[in-house]
Design a protein around this motif. Structure first.
Motif, PDB file in Angstrom:
ATOM      1  N   TYR A 257      -9.196  -5.011  -0.460  1.00 14.75           N
ATOM      2  CA  TYR A 257      -8.473  -5.662  -1.255  1.00 14.75           C
ATOM      3  C   TYR A 257      -8.385  -5.828  -2.907  1.00 14.75           C
ATOM      4  N   GLY A 258      -7.030  -5.586  -3.402  1.00  6.31           N
ATOM      5  CA  GLY A 258      -7.550  -6.013  -4.895  1.00  6.31           C
ATOM      6  C   GLY A 258      -6.642  -4.392  -5.424  1.00  6.31           C
ATOM      7  N   ASN A 259      -7.622  -3.415  -4.994  1.00  2.97           N
ATOM      8  CA  ASN A 259      -7.343  -2.369  -6.022  1.00  2.97           C
ATOM      9  C   ASN A 259      -5.632  -1.970  -5.722  1.00  2.97           C
ATOM     10  N   TRP A 260      -4.987  -1.975  -4.393  1.00  2.00           N
ATOM     11  CA  TRP A 260      -3.819  -1.881  -4.384  1.00  2.00           C
ATOM     12  C   TRP A 260      -3.486  -3.588  -4.601  1.00  2.00           C
ATOM     13  N   LEU A 261      -2.197  -3.957  -5.032  1.00  2.47           N
ATOM     14  CA  LEU A 261      -1.871  -4.848  -5.125  1.00  2.47           C
ATOM     15  C   LEU A 261      -1.444  -5.139  -4.419  1.00  2.47           C
ATOM     16  N   HIS A 262      -1.064  -6.958  -3.642  1.00  5.19           N
ATOM     17  CA  HIS A 262      -0.288  -7.294  -2.533  1.00  5.19           C
ATOM     18  C   HIS A 262       1.349  -6.884  -2.712  1.00  5.19           C
ATOM     19  N   GLY A 263       2.185  -6.224  -3.836  1.00  3.49           N
ATOM     20  CA  GLY A 263       3.242  -6.251  -4.043  1.00  3.49           C
ATOM     21  C   GLY A 263       2.967  -5.148  -3.302  1.00  3.49           C
ATOM     22  N   GLU A 264       2.421  -4.362  -4.312  1.00  4.88           N
ATOM     23  CA  GLU A 264       2.355  -2.482  -4.281  1.00  4.88           C
ATOM     24  C   GLU A 264       2.534  -2.205  -2.756  1.00  4.88           C
ATOM     25  N   ALA A 265       2.040  -2.850  -2.587  1.00  2.99           N
ATOM     26  CA  ALA A 265       1.372  -2.480  -0.691  1.00  2.99           C
ATOM     27  C   ALA A 265       2.862  -2.393  -0.251  1.00  2.99           C
ATOM     28  N   VAL A 266       3.222  -3.842  -0.514  1.00  2.00           N
ATOM     29  CA  VAL A 266       4.335  -4.652   0.334  1.00  2.00           C
ATOM     30  C   VAL A 266       5.503  -3.436  -0.042  1.00  2.00           C
ATOM     31  N   ALA A 267       5.414  -3.141  -1.822  1.00  2.00           N
ATOM     32  CA  ALA A 267       6.862  -1.993  -1.991  1.00  2.00           C
ATOM     33  C   ALA A 267       6.788  -1.082  -0.949  1.00  2.00           C
ATOM     34  N   THR A 268       5.901  -0.266  -0.861  1.00  2.00           N
ATOM     35  CA  THR A 268       5.490   1.002   0.310  1.00  2.00           C
ATOM     36  C   THR A 268       5.751   0.325   1.060  1.00  2.00           C
ATOM     37  N   GLY A 269       5.491  -0.707   1.970  1.00  3.23           N
ATOM     38  CA  GLY A 269       5.661  -0.733   3.140  1.00  3.23           C
ATOM     39  C   GLY A 269       7.410  -0.769   2.787  1.00  3.23           C
ATOM     40  N   ILE A 270       8.237  -1.354   2.175  1.00  4.89           N
ATOM     41  CA  ILE A 270       9.207  -1.819   2.656  1.00  4.89           C
ATOM     42  C   ILE A 270      10.249   0.024   2.598  1.00  4.89           C
ATOM     43  N   VAL A 271       9.754   0.405   1.994  1.00  3.80           N
ATOM     44  CA  VAL A 271      10.463   2.263   1.739  1.00  3.80           C
ATOM     45  C   VAL A 271       9.874   3.244   3.577  1.00  3.80           C
ATOM     46  N   LEU A 272       8.545   2.513   3.676  1.00  6.71           N
ATOM     47  CA  LEU A 272       8.766   2.871   4.794  1.00  6.71           C
ATOM     48  C   LEU A 272       9.071   2.232   6.187  1.00  6.71           C
ATOM     49  N   ALA A 273       9.316   1.100   6.129  1.00  7.89           N
ATOM     50  CA  ALA A 273      10.264   0.738   7.013  1.00  7.89           C
ATOM     51  C   ALA A 273      11.995   1.447   7.034  1.00  7.89           C
ATOM     52  N   SER A 274      12.244   1.735   5.615  1.00  5.88           N
ATOM     53  CA  SER A 274      13.353   2.033   5.304  1.00  5.88           C
ATOM     54  C   SER A 274      13.936   3.435   6.010  1.00  5.88           C
ATOM     55  N   VAL A 275      12.787   4.541   6.087  1.00  5.02           N
ATOM     56  CA  VAL A 275      12.963   5.720   6.368  1.00  5.02           C
ATOM     57  C   VAL A 275      12.946   5.626   7.856  1.00  5.02           C
ATOM     58  N   VAL A 276      11.662   4.705   8.599  1.00  8.14           N
ATOM     59  CA  VAL A 276      12.190   4.204   9.972  1.00  8.14           C
ATOM     60  C   VAL A 276      13.750   3.917  10.050  1.00  8.14           C
ATOM     61  N   ALA A 277      14.319   3.172   8.906  1.00  9.31           N
ATOM     62  CA  ALA A 277      15.841   2.360   9.908  1.00  9.31           C
ATOM     63  C   ALA A 277      16.823   3.735   9.546  1.00  9.31           C
ATOM     64  N   GLN A 278      16.487   4.654   8.961  1.00  8.99           N
ATOM     65  CA  GLN A 278      17.261   5.735   8.663  1.00  8.99           C
ATOM     66  C   GLN A 278      17.474   7.009   9.019  1.00  8.99           C
ATOM     67  N   HIS A 279      16.026   7.231  10.229  1.00 12.89           N
ATOM     68  CA  HIS A 279      15.974   7.726  10.823  1.00 12.89           C
ATOM     69  C   HIS A 279      16.390   6.802  12.832  1.00 12.89           C
ATOM     70  N   LYS A 280      16.431   5.837  12.150  1.00 12.56           N
ATOM     71  CA  LYS A 280      17.259   5.521  13.684  1.00 12.56           C
ATOM     72  C   LYS A 280      19.169   5.718  14.067  1.00 12.56           C
ATOM     73  N   ASN A 281      18.196   5.907  12.414  1.00 13.72           N
ATOM     74  CA  ASN A 281      21.192   5.558  12.193  1.00 13.72           C
ATOM     75  C   ASN A 281      20.988   4.250  11.405  1.00 13.72           C
ATOM     76  N   TRP A 282      19.854   3.427  11.558  1.00 14.04           N
ATOM     77  CA  TRP A 282      20.332   2.041  10.452  1.00 14.04           C
ATOM     78  C   TRP A 282      20.624   1.465   9.493  1.00 14.04           C
ATOM     79  N   LEU A 283      20.256   2.286   8.518  1.00 12.95           N
ATOM     80  CA  LEU A 283      20.240   2.251   7.250  1.00 12.95           C
ATOM     81  C   LEU A 283      20.877   4.228   7.192  1.00 12.95           C
ATOM     82  N   SER A 284      21.598   4.444   5.876  1.00 13.45           N
ATOM     83  CA  SER A 284      22.267   6.088   5.561  1.00 13.45           C
ATOM     84  C   SER A 284      21.221   5.467   4.299  1.00 13.45           C
ATOM     85  N   ALA A 285      21.448   7.284   3.774  1.00 14.54           N
ATOM     86  CA  ALA A 285      20.791   7.828   3.161  1.00 14.54           C
ATOM     87  C   ALA A 285      20.720   7.067   1.514  1.00 14.54           C
ATOM     88  N   SER A 286      22.081   7.262   1.365  1.00 11.54           N
ATOM     89  CA  SER A 286      22.761   6.516   0.104  1.00 11.54           C
ATOM     90  C   SER A 286      21.721   4.678   0.064  1.00 11.54           C
TER      91      SER A 286
END
Length: 357
Positions: A257-286
């Motif tokens: 805790y504190g080495n990555w700020l909470h918002g930094e970790a959330v930002a990466t988490g948002i990207v990972l969730a978005s990639v999952v969504a793309q694989h499920k055809n819920w989000l487009s690549a664009s």
């Protein structure tokens, strides 16, 4: 000054958003029914705003407790320190706590208020962007444990939230960026027009234009207030606010805790969730590219830490408080401006996403 209300019946409270609200003693004093006040802050914020807030309380029985700064101090040890201070200073149920600081101070102070003598009033004065747009509103209070973030806490609403956007001028660049991760989250899960607006005004926001900051804080607080009024204890729609958090909390726990700020970790988490969504055809690549580009515009990380793959993520995510019936639940966007909560993310897809990150 903008005033919003979180509508929760007898637990309703106002959110004040403006410039130099910390110079207006009436905002705080209007929500003090107590004989004793304890301002809880940290050593960084105290230097900047501690004396200013104490001046607003001149003539009242007001004291100040200064804690160390950092996510690692959002702990049971800090909670015990607050409890000990209150007991040693004969605080009673007619005591009000004031949380002056970012999300760590707000969460810790709120949890302390919820527990001390089974509940005393507290006021939020958030001084970081992340706290102003997210953690100070909605009554989620907690401390961290080495096995999981925010696993020990309570739903406990403040008496008021007082936001002075001028405090963002003293915010370090990295801390400001961390708050923008939560702002971008609102656009993804709830408001496509907000996402478009952020794309259009990213330069002005980076320059901390006060008019833009007030608008973005107001809109995020408005969204949060609407969701909380509908689902105070996260039994339904409020869970959407956790976009990026299941992955993000795992990063924070793994990295310390504190080495990555909470918002930094959330930002990466948002990207990972978005990639999952793309694989499920819920989000487009664009759409995924738009999300990544906006996060990168605020210098936020968009890749998981090196050497943190599937096994490391799974070890921590299995302890996440959103796990139900031994199934990990994720918030996954299905469009920019919309998201769903689902446990329908198979292990093979997670492994592919996490090992590739």
């Amino acid at each position: 000054m903008n005033t919003l209300n979180v509508e929760l019946g007898e637990r309703s409270y106002p959110i004040y958003i403006g410039v130099n609200t910390l110079r207006e003693s009436g905002l705080i004093r209007g929500h003090l029914d107590s004989k004793k006040i304890v301002v809880v802050t940290n050593d960084v914020v105290d230097v900047l705003y501690g004396a200013q807030v104490m001046d607003l309380l001149t003539g009242l029985d007001a004291e100040k407790l200064v804690l160390p700064d950092g996510e690692q101090f959002k702990s049971l040890a800090s909670f015990e320190r607050v409890m000990t201070y209150l007991l040693e200073n004969n605080a009673a149920r007619d005591t009000t706590l004031i949380a002056l600081g970012g999300g760590v101070i707000g969460d810790l102070t709120g949890f302390s208020a919820a527990c001390y003598q089974r509940g005393i009033p507290f006021i939020q004065i958030p001084t970081t962007l992340l706290a102003q747009v997210d953690s100070s509103v909605g009554g989620k209070t907690a401390v961290n444990h080495p096995l999981g973030k925010n696993m020990i806490g309570a739903f406990y609403q403040p008496a008021a939230v007082i936001i002075d956007t001028m405090t963002l001028c003293s915010l370090p660049r990295r801390e400001f960026a961390a708050g923008m991760a939560e702002v971008i989250k609102y656009g993804i899960i709830y408001d496509a027009q907000l996402f478009d607006w952020l794309e259009q005004h990213q330069q002005g926001l980076r320059e901390k234009d006060q008019a833009l900051l007030q608008e973005v804080v107001r809109r995020c607080c408005q969204i949060k207030a609407e969701i909380v009024a509908e689902d105070e204890q996260e039994r339904g729609r409020r869970a959407l606010l956790n976009l990026g958090h299941t992955f993000g909390h795992a990063i924070e726990a793994e990295q310390g805790y504190g080495n990555w700020l909470h918002g930094e970790a959330v930002a990466t988490g948002i990207v990972l969730a978005s990639v999952v969504a793309q694989h499920k055809n819920w989000l487009s690549a664009s759409e995924v590219c738009r999300i990544v580009d906006l996060l990168k515009a605020f210098e936020l990380p968009v890749k998981a830490p090196e050497k943190m793959g599937f096994d490391s993520f799974m070890r921590h995510m299995r302890h996440d408080k959103k796990v139900q019936a031994n199934r990990i639940r994720f918030v996954i966007p299905d469009a920019i401006g919309s998201a769903v909560v689902t446990d329908d993310v198979d292990e093979a897809l997670l492994k592919e996403t996490l090992n590739a990150s």
